[in-house]
Design a protein around this motif. Structure first.
Motif, PDB file in Angstrom:
ATOM      1  N   PHE A 164       0.559  -1.132   0.151  1.00 38.12           N
ATOM      2  CA  PHE A 164      -0.261  -0.012   0.111  1.00 38.12           C
ATOM      3  C   PHE A 164       1.603   1.627   0.011  1.00 38.12           C
ATOM      4  O   PHE A 164       0.886   2.423  -0.637  1.00 38.12           O
ATOM      5  CB  PHE A 164      -0.886   0.108   1.574  1.00 38.12           C
ATOM      6  N   LEU A 165       2.577   1.261   0.744  1.00 38.90           N
ATOM      7  CA  LEU A 165       2.672   2.003   0.891  1.00 38.90           C
ATOM      8  C   LEU A 165       3.219   2.480  -0.269  1.00 38.90           C
ATOM      9  O   LEU A 165       3.336   4.045  -0.659  1.00 38.90           O
ATOM     10  CB  LEU A 165       3.732   2.303   2.216  1.00 38.90           C
ATOM     11  N   MET A 166       3.877   2.113  -1.320  1.00 35.92           N
ATOM     12  CA  MET A 166       4.757   2.035  -2.615  1.00 35.92           C
ATOM     13  C   MET A 166       3.520   2.149  -3.388  1.00 35.92           C
ATOM     14  O   MET A 166       4.237   2.560  -4.482  1.00 35.92           O
ATOM     15  CB  MET A 166       5.106   0.844  -2.640  1.00 35.92           C
ATOM     16  N   ARG A 167       2.162   2.042  -3.127  1.00 34.87           N
ATOM     17  CA  ARG A 167       1.492   2.752  -4.965  1.00 34.87           C
ATOM     18  C   ARG A 167       1.733   3.957  -4.653  1.00 34.87           C
ATOM     19  O   ARG A 167       1.943   5.419  -3.743  1.00 34.87           O
ATOM     20  CB  ARG A 167       0.709   2.285  -4.161  1.00 34.87           C
ATOM     21  N   PRO A 168       1.985   4.753  -5.845  1.00 31.43           N
ATOM     22  CA  PRO A 168       2.029   6.201  -6.088  1.00 31.43           C
ATOM     23  C   PRO A 168       1.090   7.078  -5.732  1.00 31.43           C
ATOM     24  O   PRO A 168       1.713   8.194  -5.115  1.00 31.43           O
ATOM     25  CB  PRO A 168       2.118   5.960  -7.674  1.00 31.43           C
ATOM     26  N   ASP A 169       0.176   6.754  -5.065  1.00 31.72           N
ATOM     27  CA  ASP A 169      -1.315   7.094  -5.223  1.00 31.72           C
ATOM     28  C   ASP A 169      -1.972   6.884  -3.794  1.00 31.72           C
ATOM     29  O   ASP A 169      -2.842   7.726  -2.921  1.00 31.72           O
ATOM     30  CB  ASP A 169      -2.176   6.327  -5.446  1.00 31.72           C
ATOM     31  N   ALA A 170      -1.008   6.155  -2.939  1.00 32.52           N
ATOM     32  CA  ALA A 170      -1.016   6.344  -1.381  1.00 32.52           C
ATOM     33  C   ALA A 170      -0.410   7.786  -0.592  1.00 32.52           C
ATOM     34  O   ALA A 170      -1.195   7.516   0.879  1.00 32.52           O
ATOM     35  CB  ALA A 170      -0.168   4.788  -1.287  1.00 32.52           C
ATOM     36  N   ARG A 171       0.244   8.672  -1.120  1.00 30.07           N
ATOM     37  CA  ARG A 171       0.551   9.971  -0.768  1.00 30.07           C
ATOM     38  C   ARG A 171      -0.471  10.855  -0.984  1.00 30.07           C
ATOM     39  O   ARG A 171      -0.316  10.374  -2.463  1.00 30.07           O
ATOM     40  CB  ARG A 171       2.082   8.988   0.036  1.00 30.07           C
ATOM     41  N   ARG A 172      -0.456  11.761   0.061  1.00 34.67           N
ATOM     42  CA  ARG A 172      -0.416  12.777  -0.121  1.00 34.67           C
ATOM     43  C   ARG A 172       0.063  14.279  -0.153  1.00 34.67           C
ATOM     44  O   ARG A 172       0.356  14.012   1.349  1.00 34.67           O
ATOM     45  CB  ARG A 172      -1.937  13.282  -1.055  1.00 34.67           C
ATOM     46  N   ARG A 183       2.411  25.242   6.282  1.00 37.87           N
ATOM     47  CA  ARG A 183       3.188  24.299   6.112  1.00 37.87           C
ATOM     48  C   ARG A 183       3.022  23.254   5.523  1.00 37.87           C
ATOM     49  O   ARG A 183       1.809  22.404   5.614  1.00 37.87           O
ATOM     50  CB  ARG A 183       3.899  23.736   7.366  1.00 37.87           C
ATOM     51  N   PHE A 184       3.753  22.807   4.484  1.00 36.80           N
ATOM     52  CA  PHE A 184       3.959  21.644   3.457  1.00 36.80           C
ATOM     53  C   PHE A 184       4.010  19.970   4.786  1.00 36.80           C
ATOM     54  O   PHE A 184       5.433  20.589   4.823  1.00 36.80           O
ATOM     55  CB  PHE A 184       4.463  21.656   2.521  1.00 36.80           C
ATOM     56  N   PHE A 185       3.225  19.146   4.080  1.00 36.51           N
ATOM     57  CA  PHE A 185       4.118  17.342   4.933  1.00 36.51           C
ATOM     58  C   PHE A 185       2.865  16.966   3.952  1.00 36.51           C
ATOM     59  O   PHE A 185       1.931  16.670   3.210  1.00 36.51           O
ATOM     60  CB  PHE A 185       3.943  17.699   6.344  1.00 36.51           C
ATOM     61  N   TYR A 186       3.914  14.924   4.167  1.00 38.76           N
ATOM     62  CA  TYR A 186       3.450  14.215   3.099  1.00 38.76           C
ATOM     63  C   TYR A 186       2.133  13.751   4.110  1.00 38.76           C
ATOM     64  O   TYR A 186       2.303  13.727   5.848  1.00 38.76           O
ATOM     65  CB  TYR A 186       4.087  12.963   3.474  1.00 38.76           C
ATOM     66  N   VAL A 187       1.149  12.506   3.513  1.00 36.94           N
ATOM     67  CA  VAL A 187      -0.063  11.741   4.602  1.00 36.94           C
ATOM     68  C   VAL A 187       0.085  11.110   3.463  1.00 36.94           C
ATOM     69  O   VAL A 187      -0.726  10.890   2.296  1.00 36.94           O
ATOM     70  CB  VAL A 187      -1.359  13.019   4.832  1.00 36.94           C
ATOM     71  N   PHE A 188      -0.249   9.740   4.684  1.00 36.47           N
ATOM     72  CA  PHE A 188      -0.586   8.195   3.808  1.00 36.47           C
ATOM     73  C   PHE A 188      -2.126   8.063   4.913  1.00 36.47           C
ATOM     74  O   PHE A 188      -1.819   8.502   5.327  1.00 36.47           O
ATOM     75  CB  PHE A 188       0.454   7.878   4.804  1.00 36.47           C
TER      76      PHE A 188
END
Length: 214
Positions: A164-172, A183-188
């Motif tokens: 799941f984590l390795m899917r390109p669409d898993a994070r935003r 402030r910008f940050f990644y989210v799963f």
């Protein structure tokens, strides 16, 4: 379209290539740094004083492929309350190494038996805007253990499939206003868990390392 996670042999090889092992202890590469300022240039002064910490990025072998072990911190804590995190914490004076600190914290927080853990290496050092310099220690647990939250620092223990984590669409990419600055940050987003901030940043590092061609 989902990305297939690497099998255990390739997983070991890629982590060790990123942070090679020599004898019983990891051989450190030249300085490699990441941090909250990757997406927010100028947020962190790398020359500032930091408190050293270590987290355990534990990969648990499951029939459907490796899963990543994570926790949710209790709501009463002064720092990072309710957030998803790796087991870990401050490196104390009595810890022999970052690996020892990460294993000790994991044992205290979720009851992980260090004898059942294979240390593979480490990801890049991560600087957190709150003043911590984190060493992410990557480990493999081939025989899954019955873990439990300690109830004080951790109220939930859960796993996220590496596939799941390795899917390109898993994070935003997300943002919020902090002290008058965006402030910008990644989210799963995984089920009921929102994994963001420094933990998500380290997961991005893990995905990039495991996704590289050998």
């Amino acid at each position: 379209m989902s990305a297939e996670p690497p099998d255990l042999a390739r997983l070991r090889a890629r982590i060790r290539a990123h942070s090679p092992l020599g004898g019983a202890h990891p051989v450190r590469r030249g300085p490699q740094r990441r941090g909250d300022d990757d997406l927010n240039p100028g947020m962190i002064d790398p020359a500032a004083a930091f408190t050293d910490a270590a987290v355990l990025v534990a990969l648990v072998a499951r029939r459907d492929g490796p899963h990543v072990l994570l926790t949710r911190r209790t709501a009463h804590l002064n720092a990072h309350a309710g957030q998803c995190a790796f087991p870990g914490g401050r490196i104390e004076a009595w810890d022999a190494s970052p690996e020892s600190a990460a294993l000790r914290e994991a044992q205290e927080e979720v009851g992980l038996d260090p004898d059942g853990v294979e240390i593979l290496g480490q990801l890049d050092t991560y600087l957190v805007r709150t003043g911590y310099r984190v060493t992410p220690i990557v480990a493999l647990i081939e025989r899954p253990q019955a873990l439990r939250a300690d109830g004080y620092e951790v109220d939930a223990v859960f796993e996220v499939p590496l596939a799941f984590l390795m899917r390109p669409d898993a994070r935003r990419l997300d943002s919020r206003t902090d002290r008058g600055r965006e402030r910008f940050f990644y989210v799963f987003d995984y089920g009921d868990y929102d994994i963001w901030g420094a933990t998500a940043g380290m997961l991005v590092n893990l995905v990039e390392v495991l996704g590289r061609e050998a």
